[in-house]
Scaffold this motif. Structure first.
Motif, mmCIF file in Angstrom:
data_model
loop_
_atom_site.group_PDB
_atom_site.id
_atom_site.type_symbol
_atom_site.label_atom_id
_atom_site.label_comp_id
_atom_site.label_asym_id
_atom_site.label_seq_id
_atom_site.Cartn_x
_atom_site.Cartn_y
_atom_site.Cartn_z
ATOM 1 N N ASP A 56 -9.893 -14.163 8.559
ATOM 2 C CA ASP A 56 -8.600 -13.612 8.150
ATOM 3 C C ASP A 56 -7.741 -13.257 9.355
ATOM 4 O O ASP A 56 -6.505 -13.305 9.281
ATOM 5 C CB ASP A 56 -8.800 -12.364 7.286
ATOM 6 N N ALA A 57 -8.387 -12.888 10.456
ATOM 7 C CA ALA A 57 -7.622 -12.513 11.642
ATOM 8 C C ALA A 57 -6.827 -13.685 12.202
ATOM 9 O O ALA A 57 -5.859 -13.492 12.946
ATOM 10 C CB ALA A 57 -8.564 -11.953 12.707
ATOM 11 N N PHE A 58 -7.215 -14.917 11.832
ATOM 12 C CA PHE A 58 -6.534 -16.108 12.345
ATOM 13 C C PHE A 58 -5.578 -16.710 11.315
ATOM 14 O O PHE A 58 -4.974 -17.751 11.572
ATOM 15 C CB PHE A 58 -7.570 -17.155 12.775
ATOM 16 N N ARG A 59 -5.420 -16.069 10.153
ATOM 17 C CA ARG A 59 -4.500 -16.594 9.152
ATOM 18 C C ARG A 59 -3.057 -16.385 9.608
ATOM 19 O O ARG A 59 -2.717 -15.381 10.238
ATOM 20 C CB ARG A 59 -4.690 -15.888 7.805
ATOM 21 N N THR A 60 -2.196 -17.307 9.264
ATOM 22 C CA THR A 60 -0.778 -17.182 9.575
ATOM 23 C C THR A 60 -0.002 -16.588 8.403
ATOM 24 O O THR A 60 1.193 -16.300 8.533
ATOM 25 C CB THR A 60 -0.175 -18.550 9.921
ATOM 26 N N ARG A 61 -0.679 -16.408 7.261
ATOM 27 C CA ARG A 61 -0.062 -15.800 6.095
ATOM 28 C C ARG A 61 -1.161 -15.207 5.223
ATOM 29 O O ARG A 61 -2.322 -15.604 5.341
ATOM 30 C CB ARG A 61 0.743 -16.827 5.292
ATOM 31 N N PRO A 62 -0.841 -14.247 4.327
ATOM 32 C CA PRO A 62 -1.882 -13.659 3.479
ATOM 33 C C PRO A 62 -2.533 -14.705 2.579
ATOM 34 O O PRO A 62 -1.921 -15.718 2.222
ATOM 35 C CB PRO A 62 -1.126 -12.614 2.646
ATOM 36 N N GLU A 63 -3.786 -14.462 2.233
ATOM 37 C CA GLU A 63 -4.507 -15.377 1.359
ATOM 38 C C GLU A 63 -3.890 -15.412 -0.038
ATOM 39 O O GLU A 63 -3.867 -16.446 -0.693
ATOM 40 C CB GLU A 63 -5.972 -14.947 1.278
ATOM 41 N N GLN A 64 -3.392 -14.255 -0.509
ATOM 42 C CA GLN A 64 -2.759 -14.178 -1.816
ATOM 43 C C GLN A 64 -1.826 -12.968 -1.848
ATOM 44 O O GLN A 64 -1.903 -12.084 -0.995
ATOM 45 C CB GLN A 64 -3.808 -14.026 -2.918
ATOM 46 N N ARG A 65 -0.948 -12.937 -2.855
ATOM 47 C CA ARG A 65 -0.066 -11.787 -3.020
ATOM 48 C C ARG A 65 -0.838 -10.657 -3.695
ATOM 49 O O ARG A 65 -1.589 -10.885 -4.640
ATOM 50 C CB ARG A 65 1.142 -12.154 -3.883
ATOM 51 N N ALA A 66 -0.623 -9.433 -3.243
ATOM 52 C CA ALA A 66 -1.322 -8.286 -3.809
ATOM 53 C C ALA A 66 -0.496 -7.039 -3.538
ATOM 54 O O ALA A 66 0.426 -7.042 -2.719
ATOM 55 C CB ALA A 66 -2.720 -8.147 -3.222
ATOM 56 N N GLY A 67 -0.834 -5.970 -4.238
ATOM 57 C CA GLY A 67 -0.142 -4.697 -4.051
ATOM 58 C C GLY A 67 0.696 -4.349 -5.269
ATOM 59 O O GLY A 67 0.996 -5.195 -6.114
ATOM 60 N N THR A 68 1.072 -3.062 -5.363
ATOM 61 C CA THR A 68 1.881 -2.562 -6.477
ATOM 62 C C THR A 68 3.211 -2.056 -5.951
ATOM 63 O O THR A 68 3.250 -1.186 -5.072
ATOM 64 C CB THR A 68 1.152 -1.416 -7.210
ATOM 65 N N THR A 69 4.288 -2.607 -6.467
ATOM 66 C CA THR A 69 5.636 -2.186 -6.103
ATOM 67 C C THR A 69 6.163 -1.251 -7.180
ATOM 68 O O THR A 69 6.142 -1.591 -8.360
ATOM 69 C CB THR A 69 6.572 -3.402 -5.981
ATOM 70 N N GLU A 70 6.620 -0.059 -6.790
ATOM 71 C CA GLU A 70 7.179 0.889 -7.766
ATOM 72 C C GLU A 70 8.701 0.791 -7.749
ATOM 73 O O GLU A 70 9.332 1.019 -6.717
ATOM 74 C CB GLU A 70 6.729 2.312 -7.467
ATOM 75 N N LEU A 71 9.282 0.445 -8.898
ATOM 76 C CA LEU A 71 10.729 0.316 -9.037
ATOM 77 C C LEU A 71 11.288 1.575 -9.681
ATOM 78 O O LEU A 71 10.645 2.170 -10.548
ATOM 79 C CB LEU A 71 11.084 -0.909 -9.893
ATOM 80 N N THR A 72 12.489 1.988 -9.273
ATOM 81 C CA THR A 72 13.020 3.272 -9.724
ATOM 82 C C THR A 72 14.117 3.161 -10.773
ATOM 83 O O THR A 72 14.618 4.189 -11.235
ATOM 84 C CB THR A 72 13.541 4.092 -8.538
ATOM 85 N N ASP A 73 14.522 1.955 -11.149
ATOM 86 C CA ASP A 73 15.379 1.833 -12.327
ATOM 87 C C ASP A 73 15.025 0.545 -13.056
ATOM 88 O O ASP A 73 14.352 -0.343 -12.519
ATOM 89 C CB ASP A 73 16.878 1.930 -12.009
ATOM 90 N N LEU A 74 15.458 0.463 -14.308
ATOM 91 C CA LEU A 74 15.039 -0.642 -15.168
ATOM 92 C C LEU A 74 15.571 -1.978 -14.663
ATOM 93 O O LEU A 74 14.856 -2.992 -14.695
ATOM 94 C CB LEU A 74 15.514 -0.387 -16.601
ATOM 95 N N ALA A 75 16.808 -2.004 -14.197
ATOM 96 C CA ALA A 75 17.391 -3.251 -13.704
ATOM 97 C C ALA A 75 16.585 -3.807 -12.530
ATOM 98 O O ALA A 75 16.374 -5.023 -12.422
ATOM 99 C CB ALA A 75 18.847 -3.029 -13.294
#
Length: 320
Positions: A56-75
């Motif tokens: 993984d230390a030699f990857r040029t990009r993440p293996e996959q998308r991950a994580g939780t994004t918290e949005l503060t309005d519905l739009a």
């Protein structure tokens, strides 16, 4: 001339080393194919080490998308979801009204039965919207406390929030009769079935100014038995001077329930109690739980229309 002490496969010492070499080769870790995947057999004395962190230390990009994004309005929640969603994404709607939320699981398991052709996914890429309440809603709900407000707090509160008070939804028809214009079923019920009459903005301004002026005066409640109307009579402690206020029983406010949300018309009941020459004021939002449930339901409809996914009521499964 050959070295008489040299070790060869034919000598006893050479045979021992050869046997040891062969045994050592047999004890090396062995990869065995299984269905599906493969297994590593590790003999005693060997240690299997995970080399993924090294790779993984030699990857040029993440293996996959991950994580939780918290949005503060519905739009923003809708925009984030449409930016990342695919055919397998799912939106969950937690309808616990004490802490409602929407969770978009972008890499959700694909639809269909559990077959070799169905793709199971990690469920690690998420967006969440927790329905943050607006500052206006929080202030009005805090003021609607069962212990009520004394005269000073009542006047100070309306000094901050008088801009939220809305004119009553009446108009006058061609005959001069007053017509209720609101289509909100709860507001119509209060007016048509229960005979409530909402105060105007001017009425509330007059009331709060009267309360503020008489904050140190002695108060008593007077009932007009002929009309059934109540008044608050204020007088100075020494009996000098007098003032009379007729408080309305209800008024309307127009505020957003959610942060950056749409403006909603909400009825507020106004009550009071005089004791020992002091008046305690009570504000009560009309069915606040119904208001929150209605806002939540409208949000689900908007999300369904704008994302193409019907939100599922329930809690999202844990990420793998």
């Amino acid at each position: 001339m050959a070295n008489k002490n040299a070790t060869t496969p034919e000598t006893p010492d050479g045979l021992a080393k050869l046997a040891s070499f062969i045994a050592e080769q047999e004890r090396k870790p062995l990869v065995v194919s299984v269905t599906p995947g493969a297994a590593l057999l590790v003999p005693e004395g060997y240690t299997a080490r995970d080399i993924k962190p090294i790779l993984d230390a030699f990857r040029t990009r993440p293996e996959q998308r991950a994580g939780t994004t918290e949005l503060t309005d519905l739009a923003s929640f809708i925009a984030w979801t449409t930016r990342h969603q695919d055919a397998g994404s799912v939106i969950y709607a937690d309808d616990n009204m004490s802490s409602p939320s929407l969770t978009a699981v972008i890499d959700h398991d694909e639809a269909g039965p559990d077959t070799p052709d169905t793709v199971a996914r990690w469920g690690r890429h998420r967006g969440i919207y927790k329905f943050p309440f607006s500052r206006e809603w929080q202030e009005w709900t805090a003021a609607s406390r069962p212990t009520g407000l004394n005269a000073s707090d009542f006047a100070a509160f309306f000094e901050r929030r008088i801009g939220d008070v809305a004119p009553p939804p009446y108009s006058v028809d061609s005959t001069g009769a007053e017509v209720l214009m609101s289509q909100d079923p709860e507001i119509r019920k209060l007016v048509v079935d229960l005979g409530k009459r909402f105060a105007s903005v001017a009425d509330i301004v007059k009331l709060t100014r009267g309360v503020e002026i008489n904050v140190d005066s002695k108060a008593s409640v007077t009932l007009n038995r002929d009309t059934g109307e109540h008044h608050i009579d204020y007088s100075e402690v020494n009996g000098a001077g007098a003032d009379r206020i007729k408080p309305p029983s209800a008024f309307l406010i127009a505020i957003p329930v959610l942060h950056n949300g749409i403006i909603i018309l909400i009825a507020v009941h106004l009550r009071y109690r005089a004791r020992d020459g002091k008046v305690t004021w009570f504000l009560e939002l009309h069915h606040p739980e119904r208001v929150v449930e209605e806002v939540f339901t409208q949000a689900l409809a908007t999300v369904g229309t704008d994302t193409g996914f019907t939100p599922l009521r329930g809690k999202a499964p844990a990420a793998r």
